[in-house]
Every structure is written in C-alpha cells, then in structure tokens.
Motif scaffolding. Structure first.
Motif, PDB file in Angstrom:
ATOM      1  N   GLU A 330       0.816  -1.207   0.000  1.00 51.37           N
ATOM      2  CA  GLU A 330       0.000   0.000   0.000  1.00 51.37           C
ATOM      3  C   GLU A 330       0.853   1.262   0.000  1.00 51.37           C
ATOM      4  O   GLU A 330       0.536   2.257  -0.662  1.00 51.37           O
ATOM      5  CB  GLU A 330      -0.930  -0.001   1.221  1.00 51.37           C
ATOM      6  CG  GLU A 330      -2.103  -0.965   1.100  1.00 51.37           C
ATOM      7  CD  GLU A 330      -3.005  -0.610  -0.078  1.00 51.37           C
ATOM      8  OE1 GLU A 330      -3.622   0.467  -0.057  1.00 51.37           O
ATOM      9  OE2 GLU A 330      -3.061  -1.405  -1.041  1.00 51.37           O
ATOM     10  N   LEU A 331       1.967   1.225   0.742  1.00 49.32           N
ATOM     11  CA  LEU A 331       2.875   2.381   0.786  1.00 49.32           C
ATOM     12  C   LEU A 331       3.478   2.632  -0.585  1.00 49.32           C
ATOM     13  O   LEU A 331       3.572   3.784  -1.049  1.00 49.32           O
ATOM     14  CB  LEU A 331       3.982   2.125   1.810  1.00 49.32           C
ATOM     15  CG  LEU A 331       5.028   3.238   1.981  1.00 49.32           C
ATOM     16  CD1 LEU A 331       4.364   4.524   2.472  1.00 49.32           C
ATOM     17  CD2 LEU A 331       6.124   2.812   2.968  1.00 49.32           C
ATOM     18  N   GLN A 332       3.863   1.558  -1.270  1.00 49.37           N
ATOM     19  CA  GLN A 332       4.443   1.696  -2.604  1.00 49.37           C
ATOM     20  C   GLN A 332       3.392   2.194  -3.607  1.00 49.37           C
ATOM     21  O   GLN A 332       3.688   3.022  -4.467  1.00 49.37           O
ATOM     22  CB  GLN A 332       5.016   0.362  -3.063  1.00 49.37           C
ATOM     23  CG  GLN A 332       5.853   0.428  -4.318  1.00 49.37           C
ATOM     24  CD  GLN A 332       7.073   1.324  -4.172  1.00 49.37           C
ATOM     25  OE1 GLN A 332       7.361   2.127  -5.049  1.00 49.37           O
ATOM     26  NE2 GLN A 332       7.776   1.201  -3.048  1.00 49.37           N
ATOM     27  N   ASN A 333       2.150   1.709  -3.488  1.00 50.37           N
ATOM     28  CA  ASN A 333       1.071   2.171  -4.368  1.00 50.37           C
ATOM     29  C   ASN A 333       0.841   3.676  -4.214  1.00 50.37           C
ATOM     30  O   ASN A 333       0.618   4.393  -5.193  1.00 50.37           O
ATOM     31  CB  ASN A 333      -0.222   1.420  -4.055  1.00 50.37           C
ATOM     32  CG  ASN A 333      -0.158  -0.038  -4.484  1.00 50.37           C
ATOM     33  OD1 ASN A 333       0.705  -0.429  -5.276  1.00 50.37           O
ATOM     34  ND2 ASN A 333      -1.057  -0.842  -3.956  1.00 50.37           N
ATOM     35  N   LYS A 334       0.916   4.140  -2.971  1.00 51.92           N
ATOM     36  CA  LYS A 334       0.712   5.561  -2.692  1.00 51.92           C
ATOM     37  C   LYS A 334       1.811   6.401  -3.319  1.00 51.92           C
ATOM     38  O   LYS A 334       1.551   7.473  -3.889  1.00 51.92           O
ATOM     39  CB  LYS A 334       0.672   5.780  -1.176  1.00 51.92           C
ATOM     40  CG  LYS A 334       0.354   7.206  -0.757  1.00 51.92           C
ATOM     41  CD  LYS A 334       0.277   7.321   0.757  1.00 51.92           C
ATOM     42  CE  LYS A 334      -0.033   8.750   1.183  1.00 51.92           C
ATOM     43  NZ  LYS A 334      -0.085   8.864   2.678  1.00 51.92           N
ATOM     44  N   ARG A 335       3.045   5.920  -3.227  1.00 53.48           N
ATOM     45  CA  ARG A 335       4.175   6.663  -3.805  1.00 53.48           C
ATOM     46  C   ARG A 335       4.076   6.736  -5.323  1.00 53.48           C
ATOM     47  O   ARG A 335       4.387   7.771  -5.931  1.00 53.48           O
ATOM     48  CB  ARG A 335       5.489   5.984  -3.416  1.00 53.48           C
ATOM     49  CG  ARG A 335       5.867   6.178  -1.949  1.00 53.48           C
ATOM     50  CD  ARG A 335       7.103   5.372  -1.596  1.00 53.48           C
ATOM     51  NE  ARG A 335       7.502   5.609  -0.204  1.00 53.48           N
ATOM     52  CZ  ARG A 335       8.442   4.914   0.420  1.00 53.48           C
ATOM     53  NH1 ARG A 335       9.067   3.919  -0.218  1.00 53.48           N
ATOM     54  NH2 ARG A 335       8.752   5.196   1.666  1.00 53.48           N
ATOM     55  N   ILE A 336       3.651   5.650  -5.951  1.00 55.60           N
ATOM     56  CA  ILE A 336       3.556   5.600  -7.415  1.00 55.60           C
ATOM     57  C   ILE A 336       2.555   6.618  -7.941  1.00 55.60           C
ATOM     58  O   ILE A 336       2.733   7.190  -9.013  1.00 55.60           O
ATOM     59  CB  ILE A 336       3.187   4.172  -7.871  1.00 55.60           C
ATOM     60  CG1 ILE A 336       4.399   3.242  -7.715  1.00 55.60           C
ATOM     61  CG2 ILE A 336       2.698   4.158  -9.314  1.00 55.60           C
ATOM     62  CD1 ILE A 336       4.107   1.803  -8.042  1.00 55.60           C
ATOM     63  N   ARG A 337       1.495   6.863  -7.178  1.00 60.30           N
ATOM     64  CA  ARG A 337       0.466   7.811  -7.624  1.00 60.30           C
ATOM     65  C   ARG A 337       1.012   9.233  -7.741  1.00 60.30           C
ATOM     66  O   ARG A 337       0.503  10.044  -8.504  1.00 60.30           O
ATOM     67  CB  ARG A 337      -0.730   7.775  -6.670  1.00 60.30           C
ATOM     68  CG  ARG A 337      -1.598   6.536  -6.843  1.00 60.30           C
ATOM     69  CD  ARG A 337      -2.932   6.688  -6.139  1.00 60.30           C
ATOM     70  NE  ARG A 337      -2.795   6.603  -4.690  1.00 60.30           N
ATOM     71  CZ  ARG A 337      -2.892   5.478  -3.983  1.00 60.30           C
ATOM     72  NH1 ARG A 337      -3.124   4.323  -4.607  1.00 60.30           N
ATOM     73  NH2 ARG A 337      -2.777   5.483  -2.675  1.00 60.30           N
TER      74      ARG A 337
END
Length: 397
Positions: A330-337
């Motif tokens: 989830e943390l990585q998904n947030k950064r990608i956005r």
C-alpha cells in the motif's frame, strides 16, 4: 625495520587475509549504504589502515547511527560504521565456528541452516512427537526474557567467552590475547557515545527503558543491529540451554535469541520448571523472565512462534506478517500515484517483495500471495516486472 619471527609473520598474514574476507562478507548486504560506498572507493587503503590499527592495538569503534524501527515491534537500532562491521565479521568468522560446537542442536539464532523456518519446523516436530501424533496429552511453555539485549552483563559475557576460547585456543587463527582484546573492545563499547541520532525524539516515546541503551544499567547492554550482538546473545544463554536439557531433563526444548519454548506431556512439570528457570537466570546471568509473557497451554490451542502459528496438522503464517506485507504494498502504491520510482527504488522494492514472498512460500499461502500481487499491487508494476517460481520471486524486466 623490526624483525618479525616466522610465527609473527604468519599471524600478520592471517589477520590481513581475515580482514579482506570480513570486508567481502560485510559488503554483501550493505553495498549501497553511504558508509559502505565511501569505504569501497579506496577499500584496499582502508583495509590496510584498519589492519595497522588492529595490529598496533589502536583500533577503537567509530560512531554509530541510532534510530527507531516500528516493525515487527518498536526497537532501538544502532547501525555500526562500515569499518566496524568489517571488524564484527572478523570476530564472527573466527569464533562462531568454535562456539557452534558448544550449542545445543535446538539453538536457532545466528547459525547456518538454523533460522526461523527451521525453528518453526522443529517445534512442530516437538509437538507431534510429544503428543504421539496428536493422540496423547502435550503442553507448551513459552518464555521470554525482560529487555534481553539491554540486560546482558558485559563482565559475565566476556568471562563466558574467555573461558570457552581458553579451552579452544589451539583452534584460533590469531594469538588469544589479540582476539580477547578485540572482543572486549566490542562488548564494552558505548554505542550511545557521540552517536548520530536519526529521527525525532518523539520516536522514542513509548519505548520502555529496558529497551534502550540510553537508559541501560552501567556495564550492561548490547546494541541491536550488530552481527556480534546476535552471536554474543546466543552465547550468553548457552548455559541456560544446557541447564534445561540436562538438569531439568526437558527433551523437547528450543530457543531463538530470548524466545524460549518447552514441550512436555506433563503440565505440572512445565509449571514447576518456571521458578527453577527464573532462579537460574537471576543467579547465573543476572536476567529476569518477562512475567507478562509466560505462556502455558495445551498444544491443541496452538502457539505463536517465530512469525507462525503452529496448530495440529497445520502451520499458519502470523497475521502480523501478512499485515506488514500488505502495508509495504500500500505504501508503494501511494508513492507511485505521485511519482514513479527510480531504478534504485524499484530494486529496493523488489528486494522487499522477494523477502516477504520467500517467507510466505514456506507455508500454504499461494492464494494469499496471488491476492496481494494481483488484487492489491498497482498494475504499473506489471509493465516493468513479472513473477516466477510459483509466485515466489519478483523479477524486474
């Protein structure tokens, strides 16, 4: 120029060879850190400088970096300078094999082939054997030591190490006084002195005093994060292992650092062993049992052990481990956005993913891995990566 005897020349050559090997070992998992990169730029020069300091007795540990980690539990970490990590590997490479032969079979920490997964399988085996494949009574006693690493007494630890090395001095590559002096410097080094603190002071809020080197008793405590601390922690409780196996005659017993587990067919036997173990720890090692972490239960209730839940006929991965894996995704998904990761960030995330996939692959978690990878991880990753080996490994294209 001083004249060296053949013996001294061999000693010096062993030290230099040992340092180069220790350097290669130390950089395996730390090659991208700033300290490691700075050391590597002129690694031969730095190795020879360290060699001269060790040979002359002028070596002293450098400043550490201190910070707080919150997972899996809140801990205070001291990261040693890279040159000190080289020294730690030098110590480890030379004395670990000598102590390994003194450990019981079911001491799992900091030993080749005997990590957490091995410990989980062994305890599952203990339960099945003691209960005669779940057909007889069997009980589990799980114990923990209060603030273990912070409570380790430097003097007691050094005397334990010294006593063992005196018995095995013929197998040590270097002269014993040199080895003991280096070990002593490592043990008594005050990592809090002039350390570099990363993070806010508020990060330490809620951390018990017996979990921090800043509030430890004088002459006690080892920094969590050092290779030598892991080895020394195992050595310190070796006497307890032999006491439980030999004096208490507990056949089914294992330990990972300060996580202790006993399995027996007689519940009263386990219950009666608690005060005896408590007294041994206090008298011989100046340690205390964690009174709020004494677990005594029938095997059918299951037991949490080293990140897994062991129940009859099956082993589950602990919810905490699954939760941390989900948090990383989830943390990585947030950064990608907001911003696409650099190549270094992609590589780091791949390492994290493979670490968790590797853990999960030891259990029946194919559906969990499938859900996490294809239902939760951002589809952006599948443009640059793929998984192989039955969802056990992520590979960058």
């Amino acid at each position: 120029m001083k004249q060296l005897s053949l013996f001294q020349m061999e000693e010096d050559e062993n030290l230099l060879q040992g340092l180069f090997q220790a350097y290669f070992d130390a950089r395996k998992n730390k090659r991208n850190t700033l300290n490691a990169l700075a050391f590597e730029k002129s690694f031969e020069e730095n190795i020879f400088q360290l060699y001269e300091e060790l040979l002359s007795g002028r070596y002293l540990p450098s400043r550490s970096i201190c910070f707080i980690v919150k997972h899996p539990v809140k801990r205070e970490i001291f990261a040693a300078h890279f040159r000190d990590r080289v020294v730690h590997h030098l110590i480890f490479n030379n004395i670990a094999p000598l102590f390994d032969g003194t450990f019981i079979h079911d001491s799992y920490s900091c030993r080749v082939g005997k990590g957490t997964h091995y410990g989980i399988k062994r305890v599952d085996h203990f339960i099945r054997s003691c209960s005669q494949n779940y057909s007889k009574e069997a009980f589990i006693l799980k114990l923990d030591i209060q603030g273990y690493f912070m409570a380790i007494n430097h003097k007691i630890l050094f005397e334990i190490i010294k006593k063992t090395l005196l018995l095995k001095k013929k197998r040590i590559e270097f002269i014993l006084p040199f080895v003991l002096d280096l070990i002593k410097k490592t043990i008594i080094n005050d990592s809090t002195k002039n350390c570099i603190v990363k993070g806010k002071r508020s990060n330490w809020e809620g951390l018990p005093k017996d979990k921090s080197l800043f509030t430890v008793k004088k002459g006690c405590g080892l920094p969590i994060g050092n290779l030598t601390s892991q080895l020394f922690g195992n050595i310190y409780l070796n006497a307890l292992d032999h006491f439980i196996k030999r004096d208490l005659n507990i056949k089914y017993y294992g330990r990972y650092v300060d996580d202790i587990i006993l399995v027996h067919s007689d519940k009263s036997c386990l219950k009666n062993s608690i005060p005896v173990i408590r007294k041994f720890l206090k008298t011989n090692l100046n340690l205390r049992l964690h009174e709020k972490k004494i677990y005594l239960q029938h095997y059918s209730k299951g037991v949490k052990w080293l990140g897994a839940v062991i129940k009859p006929h099956r082993i589950y991965i602990a919810n905490r481990t699954k939760g941390r894996f989900f948090e990383k995704i989830e943390l990585q998904n947030k950064r990608i956005r907001s911003q696409k990761p650099s190549w270094e960030e992609r590589e780091k995330f791949r390492e994290i993913m493979n670490a968790y996939l590797g853990i999960l692959s030891h259990y029946k978690t194919y559906k969990i891995r499938q859900t996490f990878l294809f239902n939760h991880l951002s589809v952006w990753w599948w443009n640059i990566a793929y998984v192989e080996g039955g969802l056990q490994k992520m590979v960058l294209k």
